[in-house]
Scaffold this motif. Structure first.
Motif, short mmCIF file in Angstrom:
data_model
loop_
_atom_site.label_atom_id
_atom_site.label_comp_id
_atom_site.label_asym_id
_atom_site.label_seq_id
_atom_site.Cartn_x
_atom_site.Cartn_y
_atom_site.Cartn_z
N HIS A 122 0.83 -1.20 0.00
CA HIS A 122 0.00 0.00 0.00
C HIS A 122 0.87 1.26 0.00
CE1 HIS A 122 -3.48 2.48 0.65
NE2 HIS A 122 -2.98 2.97 1.77
N TYR A 123 1.93 1.23 0.81
CA TYR A 123 2.80 2.40 0.89
C TYR A 123 3.48 2.69 -0.45
CZ TYR A 123 7.01 5.06 1.69
OH TYR A 123 8.02 5.96 1.58
N PHE A 124 4.11 1.67 -1.08
CA PHE A 124 4.78 1.87 -2.35
C PHE A 124 3.80 2.31 -3.44
CE2 PHE A 124 8.62 -1.14 -1.47
CZ PHE A 124 9.17 -0.16 -0.69
N ARG A 149 13.36 4.41 5.01
CA ARG A 149 14.56 4.27 4.17
C ARG A 149 14.24 3.58 2.84
NH1 ARG A 149 18.41 1.85 8.75
NH2 ARG A 149 16.38 1.32 9.64
N LEU A 150 13.39 2.55 2.87
CA LEU A 150 13.01 1.89 1.63
C LEU A 150 12.26 2.85 0.72
CD1 LEU A 150 11.81 -1.58 3.01
CD2 LEU A 150 13.88 -1.15 1.68
N LEU A 173 14.74 -5.76 -2.90
CA LEU A 173 14.03 -4.64 -3.51
C LEU A 173 14.68 -4.35 -4.86
CD1 LEU A 173 12.15 -2.09 -3.49
CD2 LEU A 173 14.03 -0.90 -2.32
N SER A 174 13.86 -4.23 -5.90
CA SER A 174 14.41 -3.89 -7.21
C SER A 174 13.53 -2.85 -7.88
CB SER A 174 14.53 -5.13 -8.10
OG SER A 174 13.24 -5.65 -8.40
N VAL A 175 14.19 -1.95 -8.61
CA VAL A 175 13.50 -0.96 -9.45
C VAL A 175 14.02 -1.16 -10.87
CG1 VAL A 175 13.09 1.49 -9.89
CG2 VAL A 175 13.24 0.65 -7.54
N VAL A 226 13.29 3.95 -3.13
CA VAL A 226 12.38 3.86 -4.27
C VAL A 226 12.21 5.23 -4.93
CG1 VAL A 226 9.97 3.44 -4.94
CG2 VAL A 226 11.15 1.84 -3.42
N THR A 227 12.06 6.25 -4.14
CA THR A 227 11.89 7.60 -4.68
C THR A 227 13.06 8.00 -5.56
OG1 THR A 227 10.54 8.34 -2.80
CG2 THR A 227 11.68 10.04 -4.06
#
Length: 350
Positions: free
Chosen positions: A209-211, A247-248, A285-287, A252-253
């Motif tokens: 939900h946050y992301f 921090r995560l 975590l990956s972008v 992401v930002t």
């Protein structure tokens, strides 16, 4: 002159223990007459130790121990049909504040099989209860204060974002305008983070939900044509501590801003995917974008502020960074393992 209830000679040691106890104790016969009282009981309840022996429990002091329910429970305990464990009473003496007491009672085998004896232990929890209430009041006050702070922070972030956008419209320098836009995007991402944390319950934040909210905020401020560019979220049911989510979210930002700035030049269409999954205490975590990929040689971009932010955040999360060719595009992956090894420095630019 009152006479004490008969005491078997083997009860002498019990009497000695009761009288010398540092805890408020009463040694009672089965008809609730006092056989012995500890000195601490007499001090605590302002009783003359010379007069207490032989009195009924209901006669002690000014009759403040005349409690029908307590007497009934003691009678049932003497008969073996009940026990008194942590029984709480409000104790009131004339012209004194109410005291909160915890009573425990049990039968005592003192060697006299013809008479049942009761050992009554009294604990004054007045101060403990007062401290607990004070703590509850402080927690409630802190929660109200935190809510007010969050409200003020949200308003302040909106004001800062508006000032940055107004400044960006007025400046003539393209470089300065770009820096102001970057600052505006970062402020908006922090605002999204603050909103999510203010709505979270307890000390855990649900990442999907946050992301999703974070990426919606970034998309609204940076993507002019949603049909050309999109940000997708593929996150499991992980929930993390609030400080970790901060921090995560910042990682992401920075990575999404980097991809939106560099991966899709000349109105190139594409998508950015944020993926997070965990197993026990390990997580990844990956972008990933499907843009033009990492430039090389003379076209390689220099490390910027975003790169430094991501590296510092990954280090604080005990994560290893890996940048790879997504064919097409670029994937930036941060992995956290309990047996974390050496980290690979990120080489993307922001």
């Amino acid at each position: 002159m009152q006479k004490n209830p008969p005491v078997h000679f083997e009860a002498a040691s019990t009497l000695a223990v009761v009288v010398s106890s540092n805890e408020p104790l009463l040694f009672l016969s089965d008809d609730q007459k006092v056989i012995a009282a500890s000195a601490s009981f007499c001090r605590a309840f302002d009783i003359d130790p010379k007069t207490i022996c032989g009195q009924s429990l209901s006669e002690i002091g000014n009759g403040e121990w005349a409690m029908p329910k307590l007497a009934s429970l003691l009678k049932a305990t003497a008969l073996g049909s009940a026990t008194i464990e942590a029984y709480e009473i409000d104790f009131q003496r004339p012209n004194e504040k109410t005291r909160h007491l915890v009573v425990n009672a049990r039968t005592l085998d003192d060697g006299d099989i013809d008479h049942i004896r009761l050992l009554l232990a009294i604990t004054d929890v007045t101060d403990v209860r007062a401290e607990a209430r004070l703590k509850d009041d402080l927690v409630r006050d802190n929660a109200i204060l935190l809510q007010e702070v969050q409200h003020r922070v949200a308003n302040s972030l909106q004001i800062i974002a508006s000032v940055l956008m107004q400044s960006a419209r007025r400046v003539q320098s393209e470089e300065a305008r770009g820096h102001l836009h970057n600052a505006h995007h970062r402020v908006m991402s922090i605002a999204a983070l603050q909103r999510q944390l203010s709505m979270s319950h307890g000390d855990k934040v649900e990442l999907r939900h946050y992301f999703t909210q974070l990426c919606q905020s970034l998309g609204a401020s940076m993507i002019a044509d949603p049909d050309r560019l999109s940000i997708q979220v593929a996150v499991d049911d992980s929930a993390v501590a609030a400080d970790v989510s901060v921090r995560l979210g910042l990682v992401v930002t920075e990575l999404v801003i980097n991809a939106l700035k560099h991966a899709f030049p000349d109105e190139r269409p594409g998508a950015i995917v944020i993926d997070y999954h965990s197993s026990s205490k390990d997580w990844t975590l990956s972008v990933t974008d499907n843009g033009i990929g990492m430039p090389a040689g003379r076209d390689a971009l220099k490390a910027g502020l975003g790169t430094g932010i991501v590296e510092a955040l990954a280090k604080s999360l005990n994560g290893d960074i890996q940048v790879s060719d997504a064919g097409p595009g670029t994937a930036v992956t941060i992995r956290h393992r309990e047996s974390a090894g050496l980290r690979t420095d990120i080489s993307t630019a922001a």
